[in-house]
Structures are given as structure tokens and as C-alpha cells.
Design a protein around this motif. Structure first.
Motif, PDB file in Angstrom:
ATOM      1  N   ILE A 104     -39.827  92.311  89.272  1.00 54.06           N
ATOM      2  CA  ILE A 104     -39.675  91.548  90.493  1.00 54.06           C
ATOM      3  C   ILE A 104     -39.292  90.252  90.325  1.00 54.06           C
ATOM      4  O   ILE A 104     -38.409  89.554  90.942  1.00 54.06           O
ATOM      5  N   GLN A 105     -39.881  89.546  89.372  1.00 53.96           N
ATOM      6  CA  GLN A 105     -39.815  88.128  88.951  1.00 53.96           C
ATOM      7  C   GLN A 105     -38.401  87.856  87.879  1.00 53.96           C
ATOM      8  O   GLN A 105     -38.448  88.779  86.967  1.00 53.96           O
ATOM      9  N   SER A 106     -37.575  87.129  88.658  1.00 51.48           N
ATOM     10  CA  SER A 106     -36.380  86.966  87.750  1.00 51.48           C
ATOM     11  C   SER A 106     -36.437  86.347  86.633  1.00 51.48           C
ATOM     12  O   SER A 106     -37.276  85.529  86.292  1.00 51.48           O
ATOM     13  N   LEU A 107     -35.694  86.946  85.688  1.00 45.68           N
ATOM     14  CA  LEU A 107     -35.616  86.341  84.292  1.00 45.68           C
ATOM     15  C   LEU A 107     -34.425  85.170  84.070  1.00 45.68           C
ATOM     16  O   LEU A 107     -33.697  85.083  84.839  1.00 45.68           O
ATOM     17  N   SER A 108     -34.699  84.192  83.424  1.00 43.36           N
ATOM     18  CA  SER A 108     -33.985  82.971  83.309  1.00 43.36           C
ATOM     19  C   SER A 108     -33.214  83.284  81.884  1.00 43.36           C
ATOM     20  O   SER A 108     -33.420  83.632  80.683  1.00 43.36           O
ATOM     21  N   VAL A 109     -31.735  83.270  82.134  1.00 45.25           N
ATOM     22  CA  VAL A 109     -30.862  83.731  80.950  1.00 45.25           C
ATOM     23  C   VAL A 109     -29.677  82.525  81.068  1.00 45.25           C
ATOM     24  O   VAL A 109     -29.591  81.961  82.062  1.00 45.25           O
ATOM     25  N   ILE A 117     -28.072  87.382  90.075  1.00 46.41           N
ATOM     26  CA  ILE A 117     -27.633  88.639  90.045  1.00 46.41           C
ATOM     27  C   ILE A 117     -28.517  89.720  89.387  1.00 46.41           C
ATOM     28  O   ILE A 117     -29.553  89.217  88.773  1.00 46.41           O
ATOM     29  N   ARG A 118     -28.257  90.725  89.298  1.00 50.11           N
ATOM     30  CA  ARG A 118     -28.690  91.838  88.446  1.00 50.11           C
ATOM     31  C   ARG A 118     -27.820  92.527  87.516  1.00 50.11           C
ATOM     32  O   ARG A 118     -26.922  92.684  87.713  1.00 50.11           O
ATOM     33  N   VAL A 119     -28.494  92.710  86.464  1.00 46.52           N
ATOM     34  CA  VAL A 119     -27.707  92.935  85.139  1.00 46.52           C
ATOM     35  C   VAL A 119     -28.642  94.092  84.359  1.00 46.52           C
ATOM     36  O   VAL A 119     -29.759  94.078  84.563  1.00 46.52           O
ATOM     37  N   SER A 120     -27.987  94.919  83.595  1.00 42.74           N
ATOM     38  CA  SER A 120     -28.641  95.845  82.739  1.00 42.74           C
ATOM     39  C   SER A 120     -29.519  94.972  81.687  1.00 42.74           C
ATOM     40  O   SER A 120     -28.836  94.027  80.997  1.00 42.74           O
ATOM     41  N   PRO A 121     -30.710  95.524  81.309  1.00 45.16           N
ATOM     42  CA  PRO A 121     -31.566  94.742  80.592  1.00 45.16           C
ATOM     43  C   PRO A 121     -30.856  94.652  79.163  1.00 45.16           C
ATOM     44  O   PRO A 121     -31.113  93.953  78.223  1.00 45.16           O
ATOM     45  N   LEU A 122     -29.870  95.704  78.750  1.00 43.92           N
ATOM     46  CA  LEU A 122     -29.254  95.863  77.516  1.00 43.92           C
ATOM     47  C   LEU A 122     -28.223  94.850  77.282  1.00 43.92           C
ATOM     48  O   LEU A 122     -27.736  94.650  76.073  1.00 43.92           O
ATOM     49  N   ARG A 130     -38.194  91.773  80.188  1.00 46.07           N
ATOM     50  CA  ARG A 130     -37.013  92.276  79.505  1.00 46.07           C
ATOM     51  C   ARG A 130     -37.505  93.523  78.461  1.00 46.07           C
ATOM     52  O   ARG A 130     -36.676  94.662  78.688  1.00 46.07           O
ATOM     53  N   ASP A 131     -38.213  93.374  77.573  1.00 48.23           N
ATOM     54  CA  ASP A 131     -38.719  94.530  76.799  1.00 48.23           C
ATOM     55  C   ASP A 131     -39.240  95.670  77.498  1.00 48.23           C
ATOM     56  O   ASP A 131     -38.742  96.908  77.311  1.00 48.23           O
TER      57      ASP A 131
END
Length: 600
Positions: free
Chosen positions: A71-76, A35-40, A95-96
Motif C-alpha cells: 500500500i505504501q509507495s516505495l522510494s526509488v 507509478i506501479r512497477v514490477s518489484p523485479l 520490495r522483498d
């Protein structure tokens, strides 16, 4: 793109954008959902001590994110304390940068990682990123050591360092955060050589020496600092170890300068390396042994940083889980310090299995919430009933609110579990081997194992990987005549076919005992404390067994409260001798973990 609110979650890709401030339950997402989320909404990982000391990225990296986005997804993973937020496992730089440039959203993959999986993912990314500094390696060394539960060799191998270099990097973790930050800053003339010398000092001395080095690096070279360090004097009064041998040592300044012989001169050790070596040896031998006798498992502070352990309290996990589970768990330990001027300081009730802790804490929290809701519902129902019956209270009864009790979670030490299994095997052998059904079933199982013959009842199970023990227990369900008939067929079959598989007789005997109606009674009667057996437990566990078995009440009846209190103030060896010397009938009691082996 307009922010959408999820109404249902499917395992396929979800083109959702979760904005900051949206109370979206991330725990409801299937594992691996993109999904896409706010980095905050993305917090640092709550375990692993991921301290990013050197955050600068090259210009191309930052410019790419500024112009093209992430572009590359973050792992959360879902935040362990807040289902409406996430924790970052991999992608700190992305993220930063996204926050720095005010990006509205970033792509993420939501994984339902446990703590160890999350830390392993984070460490893999940190290890592989460019421009790893010595301080980064020190942070990684401690994190890998924690991930590998204190196994230095395995941790060094996975980090890709020799064990010598790994331990050198780990030595840097004895420095204060301020000193480490200065070492990570390339603009300072503060080197690894300086840092390794400072790592043998206490924190106050580290800070003072650091200030001197930064103020005058030309004077405080590594060579000069090493010379000054060799001349340091440490008060023998602060030594945790026995200083009897130090009285006649040539490095004892008190002996050298006490010319009047009146003992007024403070005794200092002028050989700091010897002092530190003796202090560390005292911690790792005598102090650890003392703490192990009283509390059980003991680990050094460097093996599990604070971020990778939790303090266990009854208010966090519930009284029953705390007393019956956590206090007897192998993962509940004491953390002891061996750093300068912290010699032997310890922290009790530390849980090093954070996944288990989180489960216990959530179980307790959910139980409290359920109990609160049940009580509120009972009050509403009672009030509603009172209104329908008028103000009369005749025949009114109070409502008892009950909640489902979560299973107790604990890990018993392997030594204790092996003792339990050995005792159950012995108990089983005394009663089970007289059972004709067992004797014949075991003989049939052995013949089939030897000959590869398959009785009809085995073929009906449609399980070609059934263990030897499972087959014996299956054959015990046959009548004697059928077993004997199958034995004859197995002997005949053996004339042309043979084979052999490994077996586990202890498991077989335990399970055979469990099938008997009197199995628990036999096992309970046969478990009795012995000096050798009690030595496997710590003082707290022995005391708990004495309380659960009724020993404590019997002892108090004869010796009073003062007597039982005095007994458990002794060393473990004396406590065990006292327990063994007191005449008490233990045949009605056996530990819960022992009984659980035949009642699962």
C-alpha cells in the motif's frame, strides 16, 4: 489490471504498470512521478552499502502484503547504469515481500536523487525500522560516517548515538562479514563482547577464533577470550613501525628467550594492545603524511566504504577529464588501511564524490557514442558521394569528425583557491586603483552604502538586493561627471540618513581586474611559484604544473630525462627546492583554476 505502455509522460499521476522485461526509460519521468512497477525491476541501491543482515519481518507485516499487496509507495530512483531499471532508496522489506509472494506490481515514487540524497533516504528508513540489531547499527554507523564525509561527531549525532557508542559500533566494521553475520544471528552464543575482542585481530585469526567459540561456547567465554587475547604474540617482523624501542622491552619474547645470544629466536610482541596502538599511530601519522605529500588528500578506509567511492581511470571518464580534472580534484584521494596486518596498504585514485563521477563517466560515454555515430554518418555520406560521382577518387577529401568536448569537472582545495584569490586581489590593486573610474565608483558606492542613497542607475536595475560589489561595478559604467554628481547627492543625503552593509573587497578587486582588457595578462604575470605556495600542492600536481608551464622541457634540456626523473623521485620538500633553484621564467604561466577566477 492490464499492463500499459507509456506513450507520453505528464507530471501528473500516471496509472501505468511497468512489467518486468519492458524497456521503459525511467529517466524520462519527471521527479516525484508515482507509478506501479514490477518489484523485479527494482535493484538494491548501488551506493551506501545497504546490507540487510536481519531480513525477517513479523507475521502481520508479511500477511498484510500477501493479502492486500503493498500500500505504501516505495522510494526509488532510475538505475545509474541502466535507464530501464530502478534502484531502491526506501522500502526494502516491502520490495522483498512482494517478490516472495509473486506480486505483479508495487507502487513507487520515482525520484531523481543524487547519490547523497539516495543514501540519506535509505539511512532514514533503516534507522527508523523496528528491531535494529547491533550489527545493523554498525552498518549504519559506517554509512552515516561516509555520508558526513568522515565527521564522527556529526555522524553520531544524526544516528542518535553518543560518540563513544558510535565509535564502538564502527569498531565492529573491522570484523569479517562472516563474523558479523554470526553476531547478527541470535541463535549463536556469540556476543558483542566476543566481537569487540575479535575486531582487534587480523581476518585469519578472527575466523579461527570464531570457529572455536561456536564449537565450544562454554569454554570460550568473553572473560576467557580476553585472557587469551592478552597472551597473544605478534611477530615484530610484521610491525610497520620502528621497532628500535622494542629491543629492550620486557614484552619482547626474543630478548627473553635468546639465551645463547645468537639471535636465532623469533622476536614476538606479547603485548598485542601496545603493538596495535603503535601500528595505528604509524598509519595515521607517518604513513598518511607520506601519502599526502605524493598524492594529496588521504582518508582512512572506514570513512568511505567501497560502495561509496569509485576508482578513477581515464578509460572511464576520458583522458582529458582524468588528467586535467580528476587528478587535480580535491575529491580524488587515497584510501589507507589501518586494520591488523593491512597496516598502511593503500588504494590510489579513489573518487569520493560519486555523483560527480557518474556525471563525468556519462559525459565520456555519451561523447564516445556521439563520435561513433558521427563517424558512421560520415562514412555513409562519403560512400553516398562516391557512388554519385562514380568510382573516381579525384579531389576526394577525408572527413574530420569532431565532437563537443564536455567541460572539465574538478574541485580545487580551499587553501589553493584562497591563495589564488589573494594573488588576484594583489594583482588587481596594482592596476585597478589607478583607474579614475574605479576610484570614483568605489567612493560613490561607499557613500551610498553609508547614507542609503540610491542613484538613478541603481533604481533602474529593479534589484533591491544588489551587493556592494555589484553596485560599484555598475557605477563604473557611468561617466566621471555623472559619478561626481551622484557623489554630491549622496553626501547631501547622508545629512539625514545612514546605514552600512558588509562588503567583500577581494571579490571586488578580482572582478574589477576581470573587466580590464589586460586582466588575464596581469594576473598571469603576477602568479609565480614560491616555496610556501608549492607546499599547498601534492607531488602529482607540482609535476603537472611543471609540464604545462614548459618547466619540464627547460629542465630536460639542461639536465636530461634522467635529471627530471630523478627530481620527481625525491620527497616533496626536495622537489620544491629543486624547482625553486632552477632558473625558469614563469611569467607566461598560471594555473587554470587561478585564471578561471577572472574569466568566468
Amino acid at each position: 489490471m492490464q499492463t500499459q505502455v507509456a506513450t507520453s509522460i505528464q507530471p501528473q499521476y500516471q496509472p501505468l504498470i511497468i512489467a518486468d522485461g519492458t524497456d521503459f526509460d525511467f529517466t524520462a519521468l519527471p521527479d516525484g512521478t508515482p507509478i506501479r512497477v514490477s518489484p523485479l525491476l527494482i535493484d538494491d541501491l548501488s551506493v551506501g552499502g545497504n546490507k540487510r543482515r536481519k531480513k525477517e519481518r513479523n507475521a502481520d507485516f508479511k500477511e498484510s502484503i500477501r493479502t492486500k499487496g503493498v500500500i505504501q509507495s516505495l522510494s526509488v530512483r532510475p538505475n545509474v547504469n541502466n535507464p530501464h531499471r530502478l534502484e531502491l532508496c526506501a522500502g526494502y522489506g516491502r520490495r522483498d515481500a512482494a517478490i516472495e509472494f509473486g506480486l505483479s506490481d508495487v507502487p513507487v515514487i520515482v525520484k531523481h536523487y543524487g547519490d547523497k540524497e539516495a543514501v540519506a533516504t535509505m539511512l532514514t528508513e533503516n534507522k527508523e525500522r523496528e528491531n535494529i540489531s547491533i550489527v545493523d547499527e554498525a552498518d549504519l554507523a559506517q554509512s552515516y560516517l561516509s555520508l558526513h564525509d568522515g565527521d564522527y561527531s556529526s555522524a553520531a549525532t544524526h544516528l542518535g548515538l553518543s560518540e563513544k557508542v558510535f565509535r564502538e559500533r564502527l569498531q565492529l566494521k573491522r570484523l569479517t562479514d562472516n563474523v558479523l553475520d554470526k553476531l547478527a544471528d541470535d541463535s549463536n552464543k556469540f556476543t558483542l563482547g566476543h566481537a569487540l575482542i575479535l575486531s582487534t585481530f587480523d581476518e585469519e585469526t578472527q575466523e579461527k577464533t570464531l570457529s572455536a567459540i561456536l564449537a565450544d561456547p562454554a569454554t570460550y567465554t568473553v572473560k576467557e577470550l580476553k585472557l587469551r587475547a592478552s597472551k597473544r604474540q605478534l611477530p615484530l617482523a610484521t610491525a610497520p613501525f620502528d621497532t628500535s624501542e622494542c629491543k629492550t622491552c620486557q614484552h619482547n619474547t626474543g630478548e627473553q628467550f635468546d639465551l645463547l645470544g645468537d639471535g636465532e629466536v623469533e622476536a614476538n610482541c606479547s603485548l598485542a594492545s601496545c603493538f596495535n596502538e603503535k601500528a595505528q599511530d604509524w598509519v595515521r601519522t607517518k604513513r598518511v603524511t607520506e601519502l599526502e605529500e605524493k598524492f594529496g588528500r588521504v582518508i582512512l578506509w572506514e570513512a568511505k566504504p567501497e560502495a561509496d567511492r569509485r576508482t578513477v581511470e581515464s578509460k572511464l571518464v576520458g583522458e582529458k577529464q582524468f588528467s586535467d580534472g580528476c587528478m587535480n580534484c580535491e575529491n580524488k584521494c587515497v584510501v589507507v588501511d589501518d586494520r591488523p596486518m593491512r597496516w598502511g596498504q593503500h588504494i590510489e585514485n579513489q573518487c569520493i564524490d560519486t555523483d560527480c563521477f557518474n556525471t563525468c563517466a556519462n559525459n565520456h560515454k555519451n561523447a564516445q557514442e556521439a563520435e561513433k555515430k558521427a563517424a558512421q554518418k560520415a562514412e555513409r555520406d562519403e560512400a553516398k558521394g562516391s557512388r554519385s560521382q562514380g568510382n573516381s577518387t579525384k579531389g576526394k577529401t577525408s572527413t574530420v569528425v569532431t565532437t563537443e568536448v564536455s567541460p572539465i569537472m574538478r574541485k580545487t582545495s580551499s587553501a589553493v583557491m584562497e591563495d589564488y584569490r589573494a594573488q588576484l586581489r594583489m594583482s588587481s590593486s596594482q592596476v585597478v586603483i589607478t583607474d579614475p573610474q574605479f576610484r570614483l565608483a568605489l567612493a560613490l558606492g561607499s557613500l551610498c552604502d553609508l547614507s542609503n542613497y540610491e542613484p538613478e542607475i541603481y533604481k533602474q536595475q529593479n534589484d533591491r538586493f544588489m551587493s556592494f560589489n555589484d553596485r560599484v561595478l555598475l557605477y563604473m559604467t557611468l561617466d566621471v561627471n555623472t559619478i561626481q554628481s551622484e557623489m554630491g547627492k549622496a553626501v547631501l543625503h547622508h545629512a539625514t540618513v545612514g546605514g552600512k552593509e558588509s562588503t567583500s573587497p577581494t571579490d571586488l578587486m578580482i572582478r574589477a581586474l576581470a573587466q580590464r582588457d589586460d586582466g588575464i595578462a596581469v594576473a598571469t604575470k603576477d602568479w609565480n611559484p614560491s616555496k610556501k605556495r608549492l607546499e599547498m600542492y601534492n607531488i602529482a600536481q607540482i609535476q603537472q604544473m611543471c609540464k604545462d608551464s614548459g618547466f619540464e622541457l627547460a629542465y630536460v634540456a639542461e639536465h636530461g630525462e634522467v635529471g627530471i626523473s630523478a627530481l620527481f623521485k625525491n620527497r616533496k620538500e626536495d622537489i620544491i627546492n629543486g624547482v625553486m633553484a632552477f632558473k625558469f621564467d614563469w611569467t607566461h604561466y598560471a594555473p587554470d583554476d587561478y585564471i578561471a577566477l577572472i574569466s568566468q
